[in-house]
Design a protein around this motif. Structure first.
Motif, mmCIF file in Angstrom:
data_model
loop_
_atom_site.group_PDB
_atom_site.id
_atom_site.type_symbol
_atom_site.label_atom_id
_atom_site.label_comp_id
_atom_site.label_asym_id
_atom_site.label_seq_id
_atom_site.Cartn_x
_atom_site.Cartn_y
_atom_site.Cartn_z
ATOM 1 N N TYR A 345 -0.463 71.123 12.539
ATOM 2 C CA TYR A 345 -1.458 72.059 12.002
ATOM 3 C C TYR A 345 -2.036 71.506 10.703
ATOM 4 C CZ TYR A 345 0.219 75.393 15.434
ATOM 5 O OH TYR A 345 0.546 76.011 16.618
ATOM 6 N N SER A 346 -3.335 71.731 10.538
ATOM 7 C CA SER A 346 -4.052 71.154 9.391
ATOM 8 C C SER A 346 -4.975 72.186 8.762
ATOM 9 C CB SER A 346 -4.896 69.951 9.844
ATOM 10 O OG SER A 346 -4.125 69.029 10.582
ATOM 11 N N LEU A 347 -5.385 71.877 7.543
ATOM 12 C CA LEU A 347 -6.461 72.616 6.893
ATOM 13 C C LEU A 347 -7.787 71.982 7.270
ATOM 14 C CD1 LEU A 347 -5.217 73.093 3.214
ATOM 15 C CD2 LEU A 347 -5.705 74.911 4.844
ATOM 16 N N GLN A 348 -8.795 72.802 7.462
ATOM 17 C CA GLN A 348 -10.147 72.260 7.594
ATOM 18 C C GLN A 348 -10.824 72.352 6.228
ATOM 19 O OE1 GLN A 348 -13.629 74.390 9.133
ATOM 20 N NE2 GLN A 348 -13.684 72.899 10.806
ATOM 21 N N VAL A 349 -11.243 71.208 5.698
ATOM 22 C CA VAL A 349 -11.876 71.166 4.391
ATOM 23 C C VAL A 349 -13.207 70.440 4.534
ATOM 24 C CG1 VAL A 349 -11.641 70.464 1.992
ATOM 25 C CG2 VAL A 349 -9.606 71.085 3.306
ATOM 26 N N ARG A 350 -14.269 71.042 4.026
ATOM 27 C CA ARG A 350 -15.621 70.479 4.141
ATOM 28 C C ARG A 350 -16.035 69.819 2.841
ATOM 29 N NH1 ARG A 350 -21.037 72.122 3.437
ATOM 30 N NH2 ARG A 350 -22.463 71.331 5.057
ATOM 31 N N ASP A 351 -16.488 68.585 2.953
ATOM 32 C CA ASP A 351 -17.029 67.881 1.792
ATOM 33 C C ASP A 351 -18.396 68.491 1.471
ATOM 34 O OD1 ASP A 351 -18.397 66.088 0.092
ATOM 35 O OD2 ASP A 351 -17.200 64.414 0.835
ATOM 36 N N PRO A 352 -18.560 69.116 0.289
ATOM 37 C CA PRO A 352 -19.824 69.805 -0.007
ATOM 38 C C PRO A 352 -21.013 68.862 -0.169
ATOM 39 C CG PRO A 352 -18.427 69.741 -1.946
ATOM 40 C CD PRO A 352 -17.600 69.221 -0.822
ATOM 41 N N ILE A 353 -20.757 67.577 -0.344
ATOM 42 C CA ILE A 353 -21.853 66.624 -0.513
ATOM 43 C C ILE A 353 -22.272 66.024 0.833
ATOM 44 C CG2 ILE A 353 -22.622 64.520 -1.663
ATOM 45 C CD1 ILE A 353 -22.129 66.928 -3.510
ATOM 46 N N SER A 354 -21.278 65.464 1.561
ATOM 47 C CA SER A 354 -21.613 64.797 2.825
ATOM 48 C C SER A 354 -21.662 65.762 3.994
ATOM 49 C CB SER A 354 -20.568 63.713 3.118
ATOM 50 O OG SER A 354 -19.304 64.307 3.394
ATOM 51 N N TYR A 359 -9.182 66.990 7.684
ATOM 52 C CA TYR A 359 -8.083 67.846 8.157
ATOM 53 C C TYR A 359 -6.741 67.360 7.600
ATOM 54 C CZ TYR A 359 -11.590 69.556 11.427
ATOM 55 O OH TYR A 359 -12.717 70.097 11.982
ATOM 56 N N PRO A 360 -6.475 67.595 6.338
ATOM 57 C CA PRO A 360 -5.153 67.260 5.806
ATOM 58 C C PRO A 360 -4.070 68.132 6.441
ATOM 59 C CG PRO A 360 -6.407 68.521 4.205
ATOM 60 C CD PRO A 360 -7.350 68.199 5.313
ATOM 61 N N VAL A 361 -2.940 67.518 6.765
ATOM 62 C CA VAL A 361 -1.879 68.175 7.531
ATOM 63 C C VAL A 361 -1.088 69.139 6.643
ATOM 64 C CG1 VAL A 361 0.287 67.765 8.766
ATOM 65 C CG2 VAL A 361 -1.678 66.280 9.153
ATOM 66 N N VAL A 362 -0.768 70.325 7.211
ATOM 67 C CA VAL A 362 0.105 71.275 6.512
ATOM 68 C C VAL A 362 1.471 71.394 7.186
ATOM 69 C CG1 VAL A 362 -1.751 72.605 5.474
ATOM 70 C CG2 VAL A 362 -0.918 73.254 7.728
ATOM 71 N N ARG A 393 -9.452 77.169 6.322
ATOM 72 C CA ARG A 393 -9.155 77.473 7.717
ATOM 73 C C ARG A 393 -8.026 76.565 8.215
ATOM 74 N NH1 ARG A 393 -13.586 80.337 10.077
ATOM 75 N NH2 ARG A 393 -15.381 80.427 8.659
ATOM 76 N N ILE A 394 -7.185 77.163 9.083
ATOM 77 C CA ILE A 394 -6.086 76.416 9.689
ATOM 78 C C ILE A 394 -6.488 76.004 11.101
ATOM 79 C CG2 ILE A 394 -3.652 76.456 10.358
ATOM 80 C CD1 ILE A 394 -4.072 76.646 7.385
ATOM 81 N N TYR A 395 -6.276 74.711 11.424
ATOM 82 C CA TYR A 395 -6.604 74.177 12.736
ATOM 83 C C TYR A 395 -5.363 73.532 13.366
ATOM 84 C CZ TYR A 395 -11.663 74.836 12.715
ATOM 85 O OH TYR A 395 -12.918 75.384 12.759
ATOM 86 N N ARG A 396 -5.336 73.544 14.681
ATOM 87 C CA ARG A 396 -4.298 72.833 15.430
ATOM 88 C C ARG A 396 -4.821 71.453 15.753
ATOM 89 N NH1 ARG A 396 -4.036 76.073 19.141
ATOM 90 N NH2 ARG A 396 -2.264 77.345 18.493
ATOM 91 N N SER A 397 -4.024 70.426 15.459
ATOM 92 C CA SER A 397 -4.469 69.040 15.635
ATOM 93 C C SER A 397 -3.779 68.424 16.840
ATOM 94 C CB SER A 397 -4.141 68.204 14.395
ATOM 95 O OG SER A 397 -4.677 68.815 13.245
ATOM 96 N N ALA A 398 -4.468 67.522 17.530
ATOM 97 C CA ALA A 398 -3.896 66.822 18.672
ATOM 98 C C ALA A 398 -4.496 65.445 18.760
ATOM 99 C CB ALA A 398 -4.164 67.593 19.967
#
Length: 486
Positions: A345-354, A359-362, A393-398
Motif C-alpha cells: 500500500y502506498s500514498l498517492q502524492v502529486r507533484d504540483p509543478i509537473s 507512490y511512496p510505500v506505507v 490518498r491510499i493506493y494498493r500497489s502491484a
C-alpha cells in the motif's frame, strides 16, 4: 501434477497428499500400510533390506527379515548421527545414511512410477539437527521428483494446526514418538514463504523415553507368563498405547502399568528442564502462546493430563501424527498460509509543478501484524500560504520488483517535492473511497515542514496513521484507522 509431503521417521515415513486428492488410493501396495482412519496419508515403515532386490517398508516385514543384518531401521536417528555408522552386507559396507538414502530414493521412484506424472515434494527436516539432515539430503538421488522444497517440522506443525505465526510466534513443541520424548520452545520470525527461515530454538530437551521402549516393557509385563519365548513384534501386534485393548487389559490395569513406569514424572521432568532453559534465555512460561503436540505418544491419557496441568487450554493436539504433513502442504501451496498483509500500500502524492503522481510505500507486502513500530514515517510540507487542508490518498500497489523507498515527502521553497519515485512498471488502484483530509490549523505556509505521519497496522489488520503537527507540537490523530488491508 501431484503435491506430497514427506516426513522421514524412525518408525514410519508419512507421505501426505492434499485433502481431497484420491490418487493415493492403492499406491505403494505391499510397501505402505493401510490406515483406513487416516485418508490422504500413506504410512511406510522406515525399513530397507539389501538382498537380491531392495525391499522397502512392509515388504521387509512380510519377507521375515526384520532382524536380518541386511535390514536397516531407525533411519532418521542415523541420518542425524555425526559419524557414518554402518555394517558389512555381503561384499560391501553400507552405512545407515546410505541405507536411508536408498530407502527414500526407492519410495520416491515407486511412487512417481505409479502416479505416472510429475511430483512436487516438500520434505520435512528436523528442527534440531536440521543442518545435518539437509546435508545428507543433498546427496540423495531424487531425480524421480520434479521439485523438492524443504521446511522444518516445527513450522509445518504450526501451519498444520492453523496457527497465525505473526501473533502465535512463541510456542512449545511436545514431541513424544518412537525414539524419545522431546520438548522445544521455539520463536518464529515469520514473513511468509518467500522470506522463510526456520524458527529460533529457545530451549531444547530430549529424554530417551520413546514409545518403542515403552511398548517393549509393557509387552514383557503382559507376557510375563511366557518367559523364554520371543515377544510379539510391535510392528505386527495391534498395540495402541492410548487405547485400552479389551482383549489384553482393562483401563485400570493399563493406568497402573504406566504409573509404575513413572511416565507422568518423566514428562514433568522434561517440561521443567525445557522451561528452565527457556527462562535462562529470557522466555517466561507465561509468554508461550501455544503448545503443539507431535507423535502418537501424546495421546496417552496420563501424558495429556500432565500437559494440561502445566499449560491448560493452550494445548493443540487433535492430530499429533498428521499435522506436520498437512502443514507442509500448506507451506508448499501458493494459497495464503497465514494472515499477513498480502499487498503493498502506498500514498498517492502529486507533484504540483509537473503534475506527475508518485507512490511512496506505507506498508510493504508480507508485513507481519500488528506492527510494534511504524511501517513508514513521512514528513509532509505545506506548499502555499494559507493552506488549510492537506489531501492524501491510499493506493494498493502491484507489479514490479522491489519498490523504491522514501522517508520524506518534502515540498520545497520552489514548490517541488523531493522523494524517490516508484518504479515505472508498478500499477496502482485506489484503496479508499475518498482522500485522507488533514486539517491545517493555523493555515500553512509555503515550504513549511508541517506534519509527521506514522503508519502502522493494528491487530484487526487495519492501516492506521498518527499525525503530529510539527509547528504546534501536538498530535492531531493517534493511530486513526484508515482502511482494512487485504
Amino acid at each position: 501434477m501431484a503435491d506430497i509431503a514427506v516426513d522421514l521417521g524412525n518408525y514410519n515415513t508419512l507421505i501426505t497428499f492434499r485433502e481431497g486428492d484420491t490418487r493415493y488410493r492403492g499406491l505403494l501396495k505391499g510397501v505402505a500400510r493401510r490406515v483406513r482412519d487416516v485418508p490422504g496419508t500413506l504410512f511406510v515403515p522406515s525399513l530397507v533390506h539389501f538382498g537380491r532386490q531392495l525391499l522397502l517398508g512392509e515388504e521387509v516385514l512380510r519377507a521375515g527379515v526384520y532382524g536380518d543384518d541386511a535390514t536397516f531401521r531407525d533411519l532418521k536417528d542415523h541420518v542425524l548421527h555425526p559419524t557414518p555408522v554402518g555394517r558389512k552386507v555381503g561384499e560391501r559396507r553400507i552405512t545407515h545414511k546410505e541405507a536411508a538414502a536408498a530407502f527414500l530414493r526407492g519410495v520416491m521412484e515407486r511412487l512417481a512410477g505409479e502416479l505416472d506424472e510429475g511430483v512436487h515434494a516438500v520434505i520435512l527436516f528436523p528442527s534440531v539437527g536440521g543442518e545435518a539432515f539437509r546435508e545428507w539430503l543433498g546427496d540423495v538421488d531424487l531425480d524421480p521428483v520434479r521439485s523438492v522444497t524443504l521446511v522444518d517440522e516445527d513450522t509445518a506443525l504450526a501451519l498444520g494446526y492453523g496457527l497465525n505465526l505473526f501473533t502465535d510466534d512463541l510456542v512449545a513443541v511436545f514431541d513424544f514418538g518412537f525414539s524419545a520424548l522431546r520438548v522445544r520452545v521455539v520463536q518464529f520470525h515469520w514473513m511468509g514463504r518467500e522470506a522463510y527461515s526456520p524458527p529460533v530454538i529457545k530451549a531444547s530437551v530430549s529424554v530417551p523415553v520413546g514409545t518403542a521402549d515403552l511398548k517393549q516393557r509393557i509387552l514383557r509385563e503382559l507376557h510375563a507368563d511366557d518367559m523364554g519365548k520371543p515377544l510379539p513384534s510391535f510392528y505386527w501386534k495391534r498395540f495402541v498405547l492410548h487405547e485400552a485393548d479389551a482383549h489384553t487389559w482393562g483401563q485400570e490395569e493399563f493406568r497402573k502399568i504406566l504409573e509404575r513406569e513413572n511416565l507422568a514424572a518423566e514428562v514433568q521432568r522434561a517440561l521443567d528442564r525445557a522451561l528452565e532453559e527457556a527462562r535462562l534465555g529470557g522466555v517466561e512460561p507465561e509468554a508461550i502462546r501455544k503448545v503443539l503436540l507431535l507423535g502418537g505418544g501424546t495421546r496417552i491419557p496420563i501424558v495429556r493430563r500432565t500437559l494440561e496441568e502445566n499449560f491448560g487450554d493452550r494445548i493443540l493436539g487433535t492430530q499429533p501424527e498428521l499435522a506436520t504433513g498437512r502443514g507442509a502442504l500448506r507451506f508448499l501451496s501458493d494459497s495464503p498460509v497465514d494472515d499477513m498483509v498480502r499487498d503493498t500500500y502506498s500514498l498517492q502524492v502529486r507533484d504540483p509543478i509537473s503534475g506527475e503522481y508518485h507512490y511512496p510505500v506505507v506498508v510493504e507486502r508480507f508485513t507481519r501484524y500488528p506492527t510494534r513500530n511504524p511501517t513508514a514515517r513521512y514528513i509532509v510540507n505545506t506548499f502555499y500560504d494559507g493552506q488549510y487542508e492537506l489531501h492524501l490518498r491510499i493506493y494498493r500497489s502491484a507489479g514490479g520488483g522491489p519498490r523504491a523507498e522514501a522517508r520524506e515527502i518534502l515540498y520545497g521553497d520552489d514548490g517541488r517535492i523531493s522523494f524517490v519515485a516508484s518504479q515505472e512498471d508498478e500499477t496502482h488502484e485506489p484503496a479508499m473511497d475518498g482522500p485522507l483530509v488533514i486539517p491545517v490549523h493555523p493555515p500553512g505556509r509555503v515550504g513549511e515542514r508541517r506534519f509527521l505521519l506514522e503508519f502502522k497496522v493494528d491487530a484487526r489488520k487495519r492501516l492506521t496513521v498518527t499525525v503530529k503537527d510539527l509547528r504546534e507540537e501536538k498530535v492531531i490523530w493517534e493511530e486513526r484507522p484508515l482502511i482494512e488491508l487485504s
